[in-house]
Motif scaffolding. Sequence first.
Motif, short mmCIF file in Angstrom:
data_model
loop_
_atom_site.label_atom_id
_atom_site.label_comp_id
_atom_site.label_asym_id
_atom_site.label_seq_id
_atom_site.Cartn_x
_atom_site.Cartn_y
_atom_site.Cartn_z
N ALA A 74 0.82 -1.22 0.00
CA ALA A 74 0.00 0.00 0.00
C ALA A 74 0.85 1.26 0.00
N ARG A 100 0.38 3.19 -5.59
CA ARG A 100 -0.41 1.98 -5.34
C ARG A 100 -1.69 2.23 -4.55
N SER A 101 -1.79 3.36 -3.88
CA SER A 101 -2.95 3.62 -3.01
C SER A 101 -3.43 5.04 -3.18
N THR A 102 -4.72 5.21 -2.97
CA THR A 102 -5.27 6.56 -2.89
C THR A 102 -5.00 7.10 -1.49
N GLU A 142 -7.30 5.31 0.90
CA GLU A 142 -6.88 3.92 1.16
C GLU A 142 -5.75 3.90 2.20
N LEU A 143 -4.82 4.83 2.10
CA LEU A 143 -3.74 4.89 3.09
C LEU A 143 -4.28 5.26 4.48
N LYS A 189 -2.07 6.98 -5.99
CA LYS A 189 -2.80 6.36 -7.09
C LYS A 189 -3.94 7.30 -7.47
#
Length: 143
Positions: free
Chosen positions: A94, A99-101, A104-105, A139
Amino acid sequence: MNDASKRNSYQFPLGKHHRSEITTKSGRPLEELGIEQVSSGQVDSDDVSVSAETLELQAAFARESGYAEVAANLTRAAEMTRIPNSEILEIYEALRPGRSTYYELLSVSQRVASMYSAQHTAAYIREAADAYRDTGMLKVDEK
């Protein structure tokens, strides 16, 4: 013995001065581990993994010696001993750029804090989320 008095009774390096008192993640004293035990298969991965208690002691030594960033890293490492390896790999994935918004983090941060009481690690993930947002390393949400 409380943490402060315990810390004051230890000398650094711990592995040299306290081999009978320092234990690994499995609870085995460091003095029980050697090449013979490894060669004969009497050691598993938790026997050679550092314990949270040892990392916290090392963090205290680092803090007292003026190495605040090293102490913070060791404190997070102590917390991470409570997190399963599969979860650590998910966190690592992550945190890879792109790889992550942002959200998301933040979700990973909340999960780490709530499931594993890893407040310092959660704060580090939030800090990374902010830095990734500010530097364009997130991301792109495909909505």
